[in-house]
Design a protein around this motif. Sequence first.
Motif, mmCIF file in Angstrom:
data_model
loop_
_atom_site.group_PDB
_atom_site.id
_atom_site.type_symbol
_atom_site.label_atom_id
_atom_site.label_comp_id
_atom_site.label_asym_id
_atom_site.label_seq_id
_atom_site.Cartn_x
_atom_site.Cartn_y
_atom_site.Cartn_z
ATOM 1 N N THR A 126 28.076 44.234 -53.950
ATOM 2 C CA THR A 126 26.938 44.395 -53.043
ATOM 3 C C THR A 126 26.999 45.765 -52.378
ATOM 4 N N THR A 127 25.868 46.425 -52.295
ATOM 5 C CA THR A 127 25.766 47.656 -51.523
ATOM 6 C C THR A 127 25.392 47.276 -50.102
ATOM 7 N N VAL A 128 26.164 47.759 -49.134
ATOM 8 C CA VAL A 128 25.878 47.493 -47.728
ATOM 9 C C VAL A 128 25.379 48.784 -47.100
ATOM 10 N N LEU A 129 24.150 48.758 -46.640
ATOM 11 C CA LEU A 129 23.541 49.901 -45.957
ATOM 12 C C LEU A 129 23.530 49.569 -44.478
ATOM 13 N N TYR A 130 24.385 50.255 -43.719
ATOM 14 C CA TYR A 130 24.533 49.974 -42.294
ATOM 15 C C TYR A 130 23.862 51.096 -41.512
ATOM 16 N N LEU A 131 22.826 50.757 -40.768
ATOM 17 C CA LEU A 131 22.063 51.739 -40.001
ATOM 18 C C LEU A 131 22.564 51.758 -38.564
ATOM 19 N N THR A 132 23.033 52.915 -38.120
ATOM 20 C CA THR A 132 23.571 53.012 -36.773
ATOM 21 C C THR A 132 23.470 54.435 -36.251
ATOM 22 N N SER A 133 23.503 54.553 -34.949
ATOM 23 C CA SER A 133 23.592 55.868 -34.319
ATOM 24 C C SER A 133 24.938 55.991 -33.614
ATOM 25 N N LYS A 134 25.800 55.019 -33.833
ATOM 26 C CA LYS A 134 27.100 54.988 -33.165
ATOM 27 C C LYS A 134 28.193 55.560 -34.073
ATOM 28 N N TRP A 135 28.810 56.608 -33.611
ATOM 29 C CA TRP A 135 29.843 57.324 -34.358
ATOM 30 C C TRP A 135 30.974 56.385 -34.787
ATOM 31 N N GLU A 136 31.478 55.569 -33.875
ATOM 32 C CA GLU A 136 32.605 54.691 -34.174
ATOM 33 C C GLU A 136 32.247 53.669 -35.254
ATOM 34 N N ASP A 137 31.046 53.099 -35.165
ATOM 35 C CA ASP A 137 30.604 52.125 -36.163
ATOM 36 C C ASP A 137 30.524 52.769 -37.543
ATOM 37 N N MET A 138 29.997 53.976 -37.567
ATOM 38 C CA MET A 138 29.840 54.698 -38.818
ATOM 39 C C MET A 138 31.196 54.857 -39.507
ATOM 40 N N LEU A 139 32.221 55.180 -38.749
ATOM 41 C CA LEU A 139 33.540 55.390 -39.328
ATOM 42 C C LEU A 139 34.225 54.087 -39.722
#
Length: 186
Positions: A126-139
């Motif tokens: 599965t491809t998970v596309l996570y949309l966020t503006s939070k630096w920590e979440d992105m990492l």
Amino acid sequence: ALYKSGTFKLNGKDAIGLRKKEIQYITMDTYLFPGFTVMDNIYMASPEYGFMTRKIIQKRFDSLMKEADCYIPNVRVENLTAEQKKMVEVIRCYEEHPQLLIVHELAYRNLMWANTLFTKLKNSGTTVLYLTSKWEDMLKIGDKVSVLRSGKNLGTFSKEEVLSTPQKTYYLMLGGQTMASLLEPM
């Protein structure tokens, strides 16, 4: 509407109109049926739902909750906290094993737990596309990071690139204009 123009494709097919099994969404809003139980909300979209006995559904539910390391009681959804409702949505998507899962920012406690399920989904294709503006979440979530603004992709980086030169990605996130500006020394 948020989107003014453009296309969205999955495996070369227009994603609009694809079956629910192929694409799942978890948004900031909750889309559950409050008068139904947790178990019913998870399985009612399944094609075999109407053909399974309650005993079989309960057995699958118990197994799923154990696999997901989640212990939400099987009560009517209206009796759950907002955090528990979001967990039910994550589990429902996990059970479907979609080709693409699009997730818009989860609360921190949900994110830490859900990341384990996202990793299992990614490992199964599965491809998970996570949309966020939070630096920590992105990492925490991302293998690759794309910086989008005003409908344009300003750059895509591997997690390793982001960690080795975080100022470049951070610069784009804070308003840097183009990828060309990243090539110039800071």
